[in-house]
Design an enzyme around this catalytic site. Structure first.
Site, mmCIF file in Angstrom:
data_model
loop_
_atom_site.group_PDB
_atom_site.id
_atom_site.type_symbol
_atom_site.label_atom_id
_atom_site.label_comp_id
_atom_site.label_asym_id
_atom_site.label_seq_id
_atom_site.Cartn_x
_atom_site.Cartn_y
_atom_site.Cartn_z
ATOM 1 N N CYS A 41 0.764 -1.597 -0.110
ATOM 2 C CA CYS A 41 0.011 0.047 0.050
ATOM 3 C C CYS A 41 0.590 1.314 -0.687
ATOM 4 O O CYS A 41 0.749 2.531 -0.687
ATOM 5 C CB CYS A 41 -0.575 -0.313 1.090
ATOM 6 S SG CYS A 41 -0.608 0.227 3.468
ATOM 7 N N HIS B 7 -2.710 1.253 7.076
ATOM 8 C CA HIS B 7 -3.052 1.755 4.930
ATOM 9 C C HIS B 7 -2.497 2.853 4.790
ATOM 10 O O HIS B 7 -3.203 3.411 5.818
ATOM 11 C CB HIS B 7 -4.063 0.984 4.891
ATOM 12 C CG HIS B 7 -4.761 1.322 3.352
ATOM 13 N ND1 HIS B 7 -3.540 0.137 2.811
ATOM 14 C CD2 HIS B 7 -5.799 1.973 2.762
ATOM 15 C CE1 HIS B 7 -3.885 0.121 1.697
ATOM 16 N NE2 HIS B 7 -5.255 0.909 1.449
ATOM 17 N N ASP C 256 -7.340 6.145 -3.880
ATOM 18 C CA ASP C 256 -6.650 4.716 -3.442
ATOM 19 C C ASP C 256 -6.242 3.868 -4.616
ATOM 20 O O ASP C 256 -7.010 2.902 -5.337
ATOM 21 C CB ASP C 256 -7.102 4.641 -2.101
ATOM 22 C CG ASP C 256 -6.664 3.599 -1.163
ATOM 23 O OD1 ASP C 256 -5.568 2.415 -1.542
ATOM 24 O OD2 ASP C 256 -7.328 2.454 -0.338
#
Length: 694
Positions: free
Chosen positions: A273, A331, A354
């Site tokens: 991530c 995250h 994202d």
């Protein structure tokens, strides 16, 4: 002779400086939309400088058209027109004409050609040259306009930053070189748009829609991962990184982007991530959209969209893999700044994007842009992907204990265990800024519970959710057993983990308890490994009594797991004798590794050599093998240094001195990484100020 151009001076250095692109290059024209630029048309001898007969043509994309906004034909006339291309004479002589040309603030970004036509209807069209057009946060009419200069400097111009990782109670920053102004990066970013499925399906429409940062952000979010397209990064979370680079070893975006481009747009191995987010930050800043990297600790992954995370444990405290829901230690995503003309008023500003491929959005592995304001208020009917991001920061958590017969007993529920210490680098400093309050109201407050209830209603059409929520926090009740874990000191890799378990009996009678405590290595996506240590004991605790039990997890038990993980999950379960009552607590423990340091020797001066000294000491009682020391830095090192070290014995030190020659002035960042057979991800960063030689 009529108006005839012999050559064109695009004033590269002056224009690029005025358009805040001189950091990229002074050898070609890179502009920002909605802002004037200067060109000089040098005329053939005897040519007549009659500019009233001149038309300019600006085109982008493979099939430009005026209807789609990718082709503009405009005369040299007067002052700039707000919503269209325009040109005006700045200076004129018998040998040259200098024009001020202005693009509209809503023009499509991309590569443009500029042509000239002397008279309307004349078939002869001459090419003047090419330029690149980017978004313009300095332009008040641009949808990415950002008012404060220090924020533009941070979120557009800064080529380095910090990424926060760890767990909610123990995290730290690592340096990252974004490198958006390395000269080839702008071409790679535009190539990224050109190989997207949207471009392949309809190039004309795609280029037309590049005027909208919402659209561009969504395309970039999809293209940073390679799921379903020719995107940049291949993700991997199983700790097998053969054939590629472990995600923990990356310290900058430039190497990743260049590798993707040079290898024919084949995915780079591997990302997780924070790597996805950092690369996306580079691309968005390069294209001119203000962007920052955000870390959310205790970040939920709600796979079924019910805004609740279910976790299952055995009666011995081992976390079971019975749910596809999970809570990641952390995250990372990005926020980009833009107006949202596609939404009702009130949702402009920071938008979550994202690129980590978690769930599909409208059939594509992308996420956002989701307005941060909508997440705060629980407006889960607002696009794009607000329910998913809302759950990441504010889902409720329900913990279940699974009996030996498979029965499930609800152990606890909480509204407070998801989304904490949401972090980004502060403007103008290397300090941390906590932005949790932008995503959620204070935990447990009526306002926060109202936002949760609103999110559920708008997501599922439920009208009977109480304002206080289904599992609002309650004060400790009488007649319960409370457990808590506290570390005696910060755990260090190579040493035992010592902690105590606090047990409180709020009953009016004594209790006989069977207490099982286990340790499991925890991947950063919240998935536990098998237990590496277990302790079971019986304790009798008096009425309204309290006791502490000191426990120790030997390094010999957890050490082998630290090559692949750096967090140990401690879980304690208390079972009451003669009762089905179970009580549980857990704690994620970040195990720190030996430290790496960078020292600068001499004063960094542009194009003059200075030295960096990197030092690492093995504080473990074991010999480290197959070590790799890496050093990189945008504007300081063209390609990273990799220094292999075969072995490093206990309490031994390695010191490496590397000569560096800066190619860019201003603030620069050196990043170092140390990997070995026993652990990964030991990092250090050092900022240096490169002075110009006078």
């Amino acid at each position: 002779m009529t108006f005839a151009v012999s050559s064109t001076d695009f004033h590269y250095e002056a224009n690029n400086k005025a358009h805040h692109t001189s950091e990229i290059t002074g050898q070609r024209l890179i502009l920002r939309r909605g802002q004037a630029f200067t060109i000089t048309l040098n005329l053939h001898k005897g040519s007549q400088p009659e500019v009233d007969k001149v038309q300019l043509i600006a085109e982008t994309g493979p099939s430009p058209s005026e209807a789609s906004g990718t082709r503009a034909v405009f005369r040299v006339s007067g002052p700039p027109v707000r919503s269209s291309w325009s040109a005006a004479v700045q200076n004129s002589s018998s040998s040259s004409v200098t024009l001020s040309v202005t693009s509209p603030a809503n023009a499509s970004i991309g590569k443009y050609s500029l042509k000239i036509q002397v008279a309307k209807g004349t078939p002869q069209i001459s090419a003047l040259g090419e330029f690149i057009l980017l978004f313009n946060p300095w332009c008040a009419d641009d949808s990415v306009h950002m008012q404060k200069d220090n924020e533009k400097q941070e979120y557009v111009m800064n080529e380095q930053g910090l990424l926060y990782r760890g767990c909610a109670e123990s995290f730290s920053p690592s340096g990252w070189n974004f490198g958006q102004f390395e000269e080839d990066i702008v071409d790679i970013c535009l190539k990224l748009l050109d190989v997207s499925p949207d471009y392949s399906k309809n190039p004309g429409l795609d280029c037309s829609r590049r005027s909208d940062p919402t659209y561009v952000g969504r395309v970039v979010s999809a293209m940073v991962n390679c799921n379903g397209d020719r995107g940049i990064l291949l993700g991997r979370w199983d700790n097998d990184y053969s054939g590629g680079t472990p995600p923990t070893r990356w310290t900058g975006s430039v190497e990743i982007l260049r590798q993707w481009s040079i290898n024919g747009c084949r995915p780079v191995k591997y990302g997780q991530c924070w790597v996805y987010a950092a690369v996306m930050c580079t691309v968005m800043r390069c294209l001119g959209i203000p962007t920052r990297v955000i870390t959310n600790f205790d970040s939920a992954h709600d796979t079924d969209g019910n805004l609740t995370i279910d976790e299952y444990y055995s009666i011995s405290g081992q976390e079971l893999k019975l749910s596809s829901d999970s809570i990641w230690n952390f995250h990372v995503w990005v926020e980009s700044w833009m107006a949202r003309s596609d939404l009702p008023a009130g949702y402009d500003g920071w938008q979550v994007l994202d690129p980590t491929p978690q769930e599909k959005s409208e059939g594509v592995y992308c996420c956002g842009p989701a307005p941060v304001k909508a997440i705060l208020e629980g407006d889960t009917d607002i696009k794009h992907d607000v329910p998913f991001v809302f759950a990441e920061v504010n889902a409720d958590k329900v913990r279940w204990v699974v009996g030996s017969d498979g029965s499930k007993q609800k152990s606890s529920s909480s509204t407070r265990l998801v989304g904490s210490n949401i972090s980004t680098k502060a403007v103008g400093t290397y300090a941390r800024e906590d932005v949790t309050h932008l995503y959620k109201y204070p935990e447990g407050s009526k306002t926060e519970r109202d936002a949760f209830a609103r999110a559920v209603r708008k997501r599922n059409g439920i009208s009977d959710v109480t304002p206080n929520g289904p599992d609002a926090p309650k004060p400790p009740a009488s007649g319960v057993i409370e457990l808590s874990i506290k570390l005696q000191k910060t755990p260090v890799n190579g040493e035992d983990i010592t902690f105590y378990l606090r047990i409180v009996n709020r009953n009016q009678s004594s209790k006989n308890l069977s207490i099982t405590t286990i340790a499991q290595a925890l991947r950063h996506n919240g998935r536990p490994e098998d237990p590496c240590w277990k302790n079971t004991q019986s304790i009798k605790i008096g009425a309204n009594g309290e006791t502490k039990v000191t426990l120790l997890v030997p390094y010999s038990k957890y050490g082998a797991s630290m090559m692949k993980n750096d967090i140990v999950k401690l879980t304690a379960v208390a079972n009451e004798e003669g009762s089905n009552e179970m009580h549980m607590t857990e704690k994620d423990v970040l195990v720190t590794n030996p430290t790496l340091s960078i020292e600068v020797k001499g004063t960094p001066v542009l194009y003059q050599e200075f030295k960096a000294e990197i030092t690492f000491t093995n504080t473990l009682s074991e010999t480290l093998r197959n070590c790799l020391l890496t050093l990189s830095g945008t504007g300081l090192i063209r390609t990273k240094y990799e220094i292999p070290i075969r072995t490093l014995g206990p309490n031994r030190l390695v010191r490496v001195t590397i000569p560096l020659t800066p190619t860019k002035p201003g603030s620069r960042m050196l990043t170092a990484d140390f990997d070995c057979n026993l652990f990964r991800d030991v990092k250090a960063y050092k900022t240096v100020e490169v002075k110009r030689a006078y």
